[in-house]
Design a protein around this motif. Structure first.
Motif, mmCIF file in Angstrom:
data_model
loop_
_atom_site.group_PDB
_atom_site.id
_atom_site.type_symbol
_atom_site.label_atom_id
_atom_site.label_comp_id
_atom_site.label_asym_id
_atom_site.label_seq_id
_atom_site.Cartn_x
_atom_site.Cartn_y
_atom_site.Cartn_z
ATOM 1 N N LYS A 51 0.863 -1.387 -0.201
ATOM 2 C CA LYS A 51 -0.391 -0.395 -0.439
ATOM 3 C C LYS A 51 0.779 1.408 0.029
ATOM 4 N N THR A 53 3.977 1.346 -0.837
ATOM 5 C CA THR A 53 4.782 1.593 -2.542
ATOM 6 C C THR A 53 3.518 2.499 -3.651
ATOM 7 N N LYS A 54 2.533 1.778 -3.277
ATOM 8 C CA LYS A 54 1.930 2.404 -4.623
ATOM 9 C C LYS A 54 1.189 3.963 -4.421
ATOM 10 N N ARG A 55 1.246 4.337 -2.389
ATOM 11 C CA ARG A 55 0.583 5.028 -2.700
ATOM 12 C C ARG A 55 2.101 5.700 -3.311
ATOM 13 N N ARG A 57 4.318 5.637 -5.876
ATOM 14 C CA ARG A 57 3.941 5.615 -7.121
ATOM 15 C C ARG A 57 3.804 6.786 -7.543
ATOM 16 N N PHE A 58 1.853 6.512 -7.157
ATOM 17 C CA PHE A 58 0.961 7.315 -6.986
ATOM 18 C C PHE A 58 1.582 8.917 -6.873
#
Length: 73
Positions: A51, A53-55, A57-58
């Motif tokens: 979560k 990591t995705k945040r 990147r986003f």
């Protein structure tokens, strides 16, 4: 295929052939097992890491594109 045991290692030799990608997939899996065998991480830990990591990147993409992040949260 040739399998040899040397002290605390197992050496496997394959003749060169067309199935190199299949062999590489198996080796990648075995490497994953080796690296994670002593891990104490829980599924909850992994979910949190994913979560975050995705945040990150986003957020980076929003900044790079010059978009207003308020529109995407």
């Amino acid at each position: 295929m040739k399998v040899e045991r040397q002290k605390d290692e197992i050496v496997v030799r394959f003749s060169a052939g067309k199935n190199a990608s299949k062999i590489q997939s198996i080796l990648d899996y075995l490497r994953y097992e080796e690296l994670t065998s002593k891990s104490k991480a829980t599924q909850k830990d992994l979910d949190l890491l994913l979560k975050e990591t995705k945040r990150g990147r986003f957020d980076k993409i929003i900044i790079e594109m010059g978009l207003d992040e308020k529109d995407y949260r």
